[in-house]
Each structure stands twice: as C-alpha cells, then as structure tokens.
Design a protein around this motif. Structure first.
Motif, mmCIF file in Angstrom:
data_model
loop_
_atom_site.group_PDB
_atom_site.id
_atom_site.type_symbol
_atom_site.label_atom_id
_atom_site.label_comp_id
_atom_site.label_asym_id
_atom_site.label_seq_id
_atom_site.Cartn_x
_atom_site.Cartn_y
_atom_site.Cartn_z
ATOM 1 N N LEU A 99 0.852 -1.183 0.049
ATOM 2 C CA LEU A 99 0.100 0.051 0.090
ATOM 3 C C LEU A 99 0.886 1.283 0.016
ATOM 4 O O LEU A 99 2.303 1.159 0.402
ATOM 5 N N ILE A 100 0.286 2.333 -0.363
ATOM 6 C CA ILE A 100 0.939 3.661 -0.200
ATOM 7 C C ILE A 100 0.323 4.365 0.981
ATOM 8 O O ILE A 100 -1.018 4.623 1.087
ATOM 9 N N VAL A 101 0.954 4.631 1.836
ATOM 10 C CA VAL A 101 0.719 5.213 3.053
ATOM 11 C C VAL A 101 1.378 6.631 3.337
ATOM 12 O O VAL A 101 2.221 7.056 2.854
ATOM 13 N N ASP A 102 0.509 7.595 4.229
ATOM 14 C CA ASP A 102 1.097 8.865 4.611
ATOM 15 C C ASP A 102 1.757 8.998 5.758
ATOM 16 O O ASP A 102 2.046 10.177 6.121
ATOM 17 N N GLU A 103 2.090 7.912 6.542
ATOM 18 C CA GLU A 103 2.710 7.825 7.639
ATOM 19 C C GLU A 103 3.537 6.882 7.948
ATOM 20 O O GLU A 103 3.069 5.797 7.416
ATOM 21 N N SER A 104 4.498 6.895 8.889
ATOM 22 C CA SER A 104 5.464 5.772 9.376
ATOM 23 C C SER A 104 5.356 5.492 10.511
ATOM 24 O O SER A 104 5.311 6.680 11.325
ATOM 25 N N PRO A 105 5.009 4.551 11.209
ATOM 26 C CA PRO A 105 5.064 3.011 10.704
ATOM 27 C C PRO A 105 3.759 2.921 9.871
ATOM 28 O O PRO A 105 2.677 3.604 9.885
ATOM 29 N N CYS A 106 3.702 1.832 9.075
ATOM 30 C CA CYS A 106 2.327 1.599 8.122
ATOM 31 C C CYS A 106 1.214 1.291 9.395
ATOM 32 O O CYS A 106 1.054 0.423 10.114
ATOM 33 N N PRO A 107 0.177 1.829 9.009
ATOM 34 C CA PRO A 107 -0.948 1.935 9.906
ATOM 35 C C PRO A 107 -1.760 0.633 9.809
ATOM 36 O O PRO A 107 -2.525 0.188 10.391
ATOM 37 N N VAL A 108 -1.331 -0.133 8.534
ATOM 38 C CA VAL A 108 -2.327 -1.184 8.223
ATOM 39 C C VAL A 108 -1.491 -2.705 8.922
ATOM 40 O O VAL A 108 -2.206 -3.430 9.610
ATOM 41 N N CYS A 109 -0.158 -2.693 8.808
ATOM 42 C CA CYS A 109 0.621 -3.807 9.031
ATOM 43 C C CYS A 109 1.562 -3.519 10.261
ATOM 44 O O CYS A 109 2.201 -4.366 10.712
#
Length: 120
Positions: free
Chosen positions: A34-44
């Motif tokens: 996925l392309i996300v706007d924050e780190s760490p990934c909010p999904v995984c």
C-alpha cells in the motif's frame, strides 16, 4: 518520459527523497503493498517503509519496455512511457540476464552512462 513542468520543479526543489519534509512524504509499504501517508504503516505496522518519490505515478500497465529512463529527482529507473518507479531492470552480463538491483553503485552508474545507438 516527458516530465511536466510541475514534476521538473519538484526535482529542482529537492535533491533527494530524504529532503522532502515529513509532512509532504508518502511511503511505500512492501509488506502490505500500500501507499501510506505515515510511518509506521497503519495497516501492518511495518517500520521499514520506503519514502516514495513524488514523481512516481505507481500505476504502470507496461509489462516490458525496451529502454529505461531515470528519474530526475531520485535517479531510480522508471518506465519510459509512464514514469512508474516500480520497474525491474535487467541486463545481460556474460551471457546471463539478471536484475541489476544487486549490482554495486559503480556498475549501476556505468549502466546509466551507456550510450544507446540504433541502426537506421
């Protein structure tokens, strides 16, 4: 690749992806794709995210391209037709085709500097 004026302005504004302010960054998660706007990934929850180049359009429908171009901002190989950064560049070395991502920096620069000729 025909870069737009806006895209070229970005490449002049920043000299590398790491200079992009955190508020403007987008990230590629290679775990959940996925392309996300924050780190760490909010999904995984993956913390090893790649800063995404602002010139990357992420949607390439081309399976094979005969040539390769390089991004004016990050220097990574891109699809010459759409500018997507998700390409695998292969080259023939001593008779074998191989992915060039494993090459050292000098050998990769040599590949970038090669002159291409066509017989017409």
């Amino acid at each position: 690749m025909n870069w737009t004026k806006e895209q070229l302005a970005l490449s002049e504004k920043y000299s590398c992806k790491e200079e992009i302010p955190e508020s403007e960054r987008r990230y590629k998660c290679h775990t959940c794709h996925l392309i996300v706007d924050e780190s760490p990934c909010p999904v995984c929850g993956d913390v090893n995210l790649e800063i995404m180049c602002p010139l990357d359009n992420c949607d390439c429908s081309h399976e094979i391209a005969a040539t390769i171009e390089y991004c004016p901002l990050c220097g990574e190989p891109v699809c010459p037709e759409c500018g997507c950064h998700d390409v695998v560049q292969i080259s023939r070395v001593t008779g074998y085709l191989q992915d060039v991502s494993g090459w050292n920096a000098g050998k990769q620069q040599e590949l970038k500097d090669r002159q291409r000729y066509s017989i017409t």
